[in-house]
Design a protein around this motif. Sequence first.
Motif, PDB file in Angstrom:
ATOM      1  N   ILE A  88     -30.971  32.696  49.632  1.00  0.00           N
ATOM      2  CA  ILE A  88     -30.170  33.982  49.512  1.00  0.00           C
ATOM      3  C   ILE A  88     -29.008  33.731  48.631  1.00  0.00           C
ATOM      4  CG2 ILE A  88     -28.350  35.376  50.943  1.00  0.00           C
ATOM      5  CD1 ILE A  88     -30.688  34.588  53.348  1.00  0.00           C
ATOM      6  N   PHE A  89     -28.400  32.370  48.605  1.00  0.00           N
ATOM      7  CA  PHE A  89     -27.370  32.019  47.794  1.00  0.00           C
ATOM      8  C   PHE A  89     -27.758  32.304  46.432  1.00  0.00           C
ATOM      9  CE2 PHE A  89     -24.654  29.109  45.665  1.00  0.00           C
ATOM     10  CZ  PHE A  89     -23.286  29.405  45.962  1.00  0.00           C
ATOM     11  N   ARG A  90     -28.825  31.493  45.979  1.00  0.00           N
ATOM     12  CA  ARG A  90     -29.598  31.771  44.635  1.00  0.00           C
ATOM     13  C   ARG A  90     -29.676  33.003  44.248  1.00  0.00           C
ATOM     14  NH1 ARG A  90     -34.012  32.434  42.663  1.00  0.00           N
ATOM     15  NH2 ARG A  90     -35.061  32.282  44.753  1.00  0.00           N
ATOM     16  N   GLU A  91     -30.506  33.943  45.263  1.00  0.00           N
ATOM     17  CA  GLU A  91     -30.718  35.285  44.749  1.00  0.00           C
ATOM     18  C   GLU A  91     -29.426  36.069  44.599  1.00  0.00           C
ATOM     19  OE1 GLU A  91     -32.995  36.833  47.896  1.00  0.00           O
ATOM     20  OE2 GLU A  91     -34.716  35.558  47.223  1.00  0.00           O
ATOM     21  N   ASP A  92     -28.275  35.694  45.076  1.00  0.00           N
ATOM     22  CA  ASP A  92     -27.003  36.558  44.743  1.00  0.00           C
ATOM     23  C   ASP A  92     -26.208  35.929  43.737  1.00  0.00           C
ATOM     24  OD1 ASP A  92     -27.806  38.073  47.153  1.00  0.00           O
ATOM     25  OD2 ASP A  92     -26.335  36.994  48.475  1.00  0.00           O
ATOM     26  N   SER A  97     -21.398  37.136  40.581  1.00  0.00           N
ATOM     27  CA  SER A  97     -20.943  36.632  39.436  1.00  0.00           C
ATOM     28  C   SER A  97     -20.303  37.858  38.743  1.00  0.00           C
ATOM     29  CB  SER A  97     -21.693  35.746  38.638  1.00  0.00           C
ATOM     30  OG  SER A  97     -22.152  34.588  39.248  1.00  0.00           O
ATOM     31  N   LYS A  98     -21.082  38.888  38.636  1.00  0.00           N
ATOM     32  CA  LYS A  98     -20.692  39.992  37.897  1.00  0.00           C
ATOM     33  C   LYS A  98     -19.556  40.671  38.622  1.00  0.00           C
ATOM     34  CE  LYS A  98     -22.551  44.416  36.282  1.00  0.00           C
ATOM     35  NZ  LYS A  98     -23.769  45.142  36.099  1.00  0.00           N
ATOM     36  N   ASP A 153      -9.003  30.122  35.074  1.00  0.00           N
ATOM     37  CA  ASP A 153     -10.173  29.324  35.808  1.00  0.00           C
ATOM     38  C   ASP A 153     -11.415  29.930  36.223  1.00  0.00           C
ATOM     39  OD1 ASP A 153      -8.164  27.029  35.460  1.00  0.00           O
ATOM     40  OD2 ASP A 153      -7.368  27.307  37.349  1.00  0.00           O
ATOM     41  N   THR A 154     -11.433  31.305  36.300  1.00  0.00           N
ATOM     42  CA  THR A 154     -12.665  32.019  36.643  1.00  0.00           C
ATOM     43  C   THR A 154     -13.976  31.625  35.686  1.00  0.00           C
ATOM     44  OG1 THR A 154     -11.244  33.853  37.669  1.00  0.00           O
ATOM     45  CG2 THR A 154     -13.562  34.097  37.171  1.00  0.00           C
ATOM     46  N   ASP A 155     -13.747  31.661  34.428  1.00  0.00           N
ATOM     47  CA  ASP A 155     -14.889  31.171  33.672  1.00  0.00           C
ATOM     48  C   ASP A 155     -15.555  29.762  34.240  1.00  0.00           C
ATOM     49  OD1 ASP A 155     -14.664  33.639  32.261  1.00  0.00           O
ATOM     50  OD2 ASP A 155     -13.662  32.783  30.390  1.00  0.00           O
ATOM     51  N   ALA A 156     -14.715  28.691  34.271  1.00  0.00           N
ATOM     52  CA  ALA A 156     -15.450  27.765  34.841  1.00  0.00           C
ATOM     53  C   ALA A 156     -16.005  27.791  36.308  1.00  0.00           C
ATOM     54  CB  ALA A 156     -14.114  26.368  34.777  1.00  0.00           C
ATOM     55  N   LEU A 157     -15.559  28.478  37.001  1.00  0.00           N
ATOM     56  CA  LEU A 157     -16.041  28.889  38.439  1.00  0.00           C
ATOM     57  C   LEU A 157     -17.424  29.490  38.375  1.00  0.00           C
ATOM     58  CD1 LEU A 157     -15.851  29.017  41.578  1.00  0.00           C
ATOM     59  CD2 LEU A 157     -14.992  31.374  41.186  1.00  0.00           C
ATOM     60  N   ILE A 158     -17.351  30.445  37.408  1.00  0.00           N
ATOM     61  CA  ILE A 158     -18.644  31.287  37.426  1.00  0.00           C
ATOM     62  C   ILE A 158     -19.705  30.470  36.335  1.00  0.00           C
ATOM     63  CG2 ILE A 158     -19.698  33.396  35.977  1.00  0.00           C
ATOM     64  CD1 ILE A 158     -17.923  33.960  38.645  1.00  0.00           C
ATOM     65  N   ALA A 159     -19.246  29.735  35.624  1.00  0.00           N
ATOM     66  CA  ALA A 159     -20.178  28.711  34.990  1.00  0.00           C
ATOM     67  C   ALA A 159     -20.854  27.971  36.048  1.00  0.00           C
ATOM     68  CB  ALA A 159     -19.760  27.988  33.578  1.00  0.00           C
ATOM     69  N   ARG A 160     -19.957  27.273  36.757  1.00  0.00           N
ATOM     70  CA  ARG A 160     -20.708  26.365  37.738  1.00  0.00           C
ATOM     71  C   ARG A 160     -21.361  27.093  38.760  1.00  0.00           C
ATOM     72  NH1 ARG A 160     -23.003  22.152  39.030  1.00  0.00           N
ATOM     73  NH2 ARG A 160     -22.234  20.704  40.952  1.00  0.00           N
ATOM     74  N   TYR A 161     -21.011  28.137  39.236  1.00  0.00           N
ATOM     75  CA  TYR A 161     -21.865  28.733  40.213  1.00  0.00           C
ATOM     76  C   TYR A 161     -23.122  29.241  39.668  1.00  0.00           C
ATOM     77  CZ  TYR A 161     -22.318  32.923  43.243  1.00  0.00           C
ATOM     78  OH  TYR A 161     -22.990  33.964  44.338  1.00  0.00           O
ATOM     79  N   ARG A 162     -23.289  29.355  38.359  1.00  0.00           N
ATOM     80  CA  ARG A 162     -24.565  30.035  37.389  1.00  0.00           C
ATOM     81  C   ARG A 162     -25.274  28.858  37.455  1.00  0.00           C
ATOM     82  NH1 ARG A 162     -22.221  34.599  33.773  1.00  0.00           N
ATOM     83  NH2 ARG A 162     -22.185  36.288  35.401  1.00  0.00           N
ATOM     84  N   GLU A 163     -24.746  27.664  37.448  1.00  0.00           N
ATOM     85  CA  GLU A 163     -25.780  26.333  37.387  1.00  0.00           C
ATOM     86  C   GLU A 163     -26.546  26.285  38.576  1.00  0.00           C
ATOM     87  OE1 GLU A 163     -23.109  22.739  36.778  1.00  0.00           O
ATOM     88  OE2 GLU A 163     -22.588  23.838  34.979  1.00  0.00           O
ATOM     89  N   TYR A 164     -26.174  26.943  39.809  1.00  0.00           N
ATOM     90  CA  TYR A 164     -26.868  26.813  41.017  1.00  0.00           C
ATOM     91  C   TYR A 164     -28.046  27.559  41.172  1.00  0.00           C
ATOM     92  CZ  TYR A 164     -23.641  23.576  43.013  1.00  0.00           C
ATOM     93  OH  TYR A 164     -22.764  22.395  43.550  1.00  0.00           O
ATOM     94  N   LYS A 166     -30.641  27.168  38.663  1.00  0.00           N
ATOM     95  CA  LYS A 166     -31.457  26.116  38.515  1.00  0.00           C
ATOM     96  C   LYS A 166     -31.567  25.264  39.629  1.00  0.00           C
ATOM     97  CE  LYS A 166     -33.056  23.437  34.707  1.00  0.00           C
ATOM     98  NZ  LYS A 166     -32.664  22.912  33.151  1.00  0.00           N
ATOM     99  N   ILE A 167     -30.638  24.967  39.981  1.00  0.00           N
ATOM    100  CA  ILE A 167     -30.502  23.820  40.898  1.00  0.00           C
ATOM    101  C   ILE A 167     -31.045  24.133  42.342  1.00  0.00           C
ATOM    102  CG2 ILE A 167     -28.955  22.438  42.712  1.00  0.00           C
ATOM    103  CD1 ILE A 167     -26.606  22.479  40.450  1.00  0.00           C
ATOM    104  N   LEU A 168     -30.932  25.339  42.529  1.00  0.00           N
ATOM    105  CA  LEU A 168     -31.518  25.729  43.973  1.00  0.00           C
ATOM    106  C   LEU A 168     -32.973  26.415  43.729  1.00  0.00           C
ATOM    107  CD1 LEU A 168     -28.689  27.657  45.413  1.00  0.00           C
ATOM    108  CD2 LEU A 168     -29.274  25.268  45.947  1.00  0.00           C
ATOM    109  N   ASP A 169     -33.431  26.694  42.515  1.00  0.00           N
ATOM    110  CA  ASP A 169     -34.830  26.992  42.219  1.00  0.00           C
ATOM    111  C   ASP A 169     -35.693  26.026  42.594  1.00  0.00           C
ATOM    112  OD1 ASP A 169     -36.604  29.229  41.538  1.00  0.00           O
ATOM    113  OD2 ASP A 169     -36.670  28.292  39.639  1.00  0.00           O
ATOM    114  N   ASN A 170     -35.156  24.670  42.479  1.00  0.00           N
ATOM    115  CA  ASN A 170     -36.069  23.105  42.838  1.00  0.00           C
ATOM    116  C   ASN A 170     -36.508  23.223  44.139  1.00  0.00           C
ATOM    117  OD1 ASN A 170     -36.253  22.668  40.056  1.00  0.00           O
ATOM    118  ND2 ASN A 170     -34.312  21.632  40.120  1.00  0.00           N
TER     119      ASN A 170
END
Length: 176
Positions: A88-92, A97-98, A153-164, A166-170
């Motif tokens: 659910i976290f990954r799907e959202d 982010s938007k 600091d928001t861009d760094a948060l969003i970039a890190r958030y979006r990395e998940y 790929k991480i959670l897709d595994n």
Amino acid sequence: NEMKTQIPDAKTMLFVLSDGQCNRGADYSDAASIPCPKIAAGFAAKEKEIELPDGLPHWLIHSEDIDIETALKNCGDDSETFLMAADIFREDIQEKSKEILEYLENKDIPNYTIKVHALKSSAKVIGALELSEMALALEMAGKAEDLITMQKDTDALIARYREYEKILDNLPKVEM
């Protein structure tokens, strides 16, 4: 139904897995099962015993992205609950982010703060502790109406958030 495995410390695994030649999701439960020479060479690092419920991939044990012990504790020590929460976290991720970026762009500090608070909490549930801490810092900036920190600091948060994504897709998928 718990599996016990011997693993090297996380720093060693992170170093040897970063060469890109090895499958991060593989079971490296002993040196003989390691197909990659760099991993085998680093395997002599200090080892510890970890108990991982059935159904969870072994790479979670040494993940720097997900603290699986915290995640399981937050999910009632149930691997299926963790997997559903992570899915659910990954799907959202894209939608949330938007929303965060739109609230920041519109300088809608109250709604921005609510969204980063929610991200902080949901990230903590799945053991994404670094992401949770980043969101906490921005939640505090929102409560203080510190728009400069939020914008910085928001861009760094969003970039890190979006990395998940790929991480959670595994992770294995579960029926909901």
